[in-house]
Design a protein around this motif. Structure first.
Motif, short mmCIF file in Angstrom:
data_model
loop_
_atom_site.label_atom_id
_atom_site.label_comp_id
_atom_site.label_asym_id
_atom_site.label_seq_id
_atom_site.Cartn_x
_atom_site.Cartn_y
_atom_site.Cartn_z
N PHE A 125 -18.39 -2.21 -2.68
CA PHE A 125 -19.15 -1.75 -1.52
C PHE A 125 -19.74 -0.37 -1.79
O PHE A 125 -20.91 -0.12 -1.47
N ARG A 126 -18.93 0.52 -2.40
CA ARG A 126 -19.43 1.86 -2.71
C ARG A 126 -20.56 1.79 -3.74
O ARG A 126 -21.55 2.52 -3.66
N TYR A 180 -12.97 -4.66 -3.37
CA TYR A 180 -14.05 -4.71 -2.37
C TYR A 180 -14.59 -3.31 -2.09
O TYR A 180 -15.80 -3.11 -1.95
N GLY A 181 -13.68 -2.33 -2.00
CA GLY A 181 -14.09 -0.96 -1.76
C GLY A 181 -15.00 -0.43 -2.87
O GLY A 181 -16.02 0.21 -2.61
N LYS A 182 -14.64 -0.73 -4.13
CA LYS A 182 -15.46 -0.28 -5.26
C LYS A 182 -16.83 -0.95 -5.25
O LYS A 182 -17.86 -0.30 -5.47
N GLU A 191 0.84 -1.20 0.00
CA GLU A 191 0.00 0.00 0.00
C GLU A 191 0.87 1.25 0.00
O GLU A 191 0.57 2.23 -0.68
N VAL A 231 -8.59 -5.51 -1.76
CA VAL A 231 -9.18 -4.47 -0.90
C VAL A 231 -9.79 -3.36 -1.75
O VAL A 231 -10.89 -2.86 -1.48
N ALA A 232 -9.07 -2.95 -2.83
CA ALA A 232 -9.59 -1.90 -3.71
C ALA A 232 -10.86 -2.36 -4.42
O ALA A 232 -11.82 -1.60 -4.56
#
Length: 310
Positions: free
Chosen positions: A305-306, A301-303, A104, A298-299
């Protein structure tokens, strides 16, 4: 009879202490990857505090770190006693987290966000110092709480790695090694952090009130060197800590996944005289690949989720 029993007890204690010492050294080597990041991160956390309050803040975080370890060490011993099969998965999770943290940082740097974050942090400190309405006591408490939360994560990584190193040893060896690592790492890290945050103050003290003479010129030279060294040392610790994350995180992965372990051994056997260097490089490569994979997940999952929230 009583004398021979006492001698046997002393011999048992000496053997136990020797085992604890050996395992503590092994665990200290394996947890080295967390230390560079721990030092840099904690020194960074103290920035923005009044210079007169830097050491009290470091001491407050140090006490919080001891409390963290008073929670983590018994928890680790309970895991070892009742669910020992959980040690390897925890090790792999800890190793993956180390690699994720390192990757990261790399992604952040090469994506151009590091400079923006640094400037943002600098502006935040300027506003904090210049804002007359700011409650400095509360600001300091928030700094301490944030540093203790960060320490809990890093301490958990250290304890889990140590637990993996002493797994299979007797209960007393595990207690001794875990306790020794907890105390040594806490005292060592926060002792060094205290020294790092006061380097610039020591430099300023030495260059203040210049006068003629060899002694004064020597003080000026040492003070200027300390002022030059302080930011360089912080940068070095950050870089060294990131590299060590990949070495340790990748090493945890390759040592606990049999297929990868045999592959690394085979690669190292190609050049026996440099097997240690090749093994370290291969571990680091696996660490980088694992970290990048976790960053991507993680990125993603973040997309998702958003998007789901939208």
């Amino acid at each position: 009879m009583a004398g021979s029993s006492l001698l046997a007890l002393i011999d048992d204690i000496a053997t136990l202490l020797d085992d604890v010492s050996v395992m503590t050294k092994v665990a200290a080597k394996q947890t080295a990857g967390v230390l560079g990041d721990d030092l840099a991160l904690n020194a960074h956390q103290v920035s923005g505090v009044n210079p007169d309050r830097e050491l009290p803040v470091v001491w407050a975080v140090c006490k919080g770190s001891f409390v963290n370890k008073l929670i983590l060490v018994p928890s680790a011993l309970l895991i070892s006693a009742f669910v020992p099969w959980l040690i390897v998965p925890l090790l792999l999770i800890g190793g993956a987290y180390l690699c994720y943290e390192g990757s990261e940082k790399l992604v952040h740097k090469f994506a151009g966000h590091a400079e923006a974050d640094s400037e943002s942090h600098y502006q935040e400190l300027i506003e904090a110092v210049s804002n007359e309405q700011l409650d400095l006591v509360q600001y300091e408490k928030d700094k301490i709480k944030g540093a203790i939360r960060t320490d809990f994560i890093l301490s958990a990584e250290i304890i889990v790695i140590t637990l993996g190193a002493v797994a299979g040893k007797s209960l007393w060896v595990q207690i001794g090694a875990l306790s020794a690592i907890a105390v040594l790492m806490t005292v060592g890290v926060y002792g060094v952090v205290g020294g790092i945050v006061k380097l610039d103050d020591a430099g300023l003290h030495l260059i203040r009130n210049p006068a003629a003479g060899l002694w004064s010129r020597g003080k000026q030279a040492v003070g200027g060197f300390l002022l030059w060294l302080a930011p360089k040392l912080m940068k070095f610790l950050s870089v060294a800590g990131t590299a060590a994350m990949f070495l340790v995180g990748g090493g945890i992965l390759t040592h606990n996944v049999p297929l990868l372990h045999h592959a690394v051994e085979g690669i190292g056997a190609l050049l026996p005289s440099l097997s240690w260097l090749i093994t370290a490089l291969v571990n680091a490569v696996f660490g980088v690949l694992l970290g990048l994979a976790v960053v991507a997940l993680v990125a993603l999952y973040g997309k998702l989720f958003r998007r789901k929230r939208a």
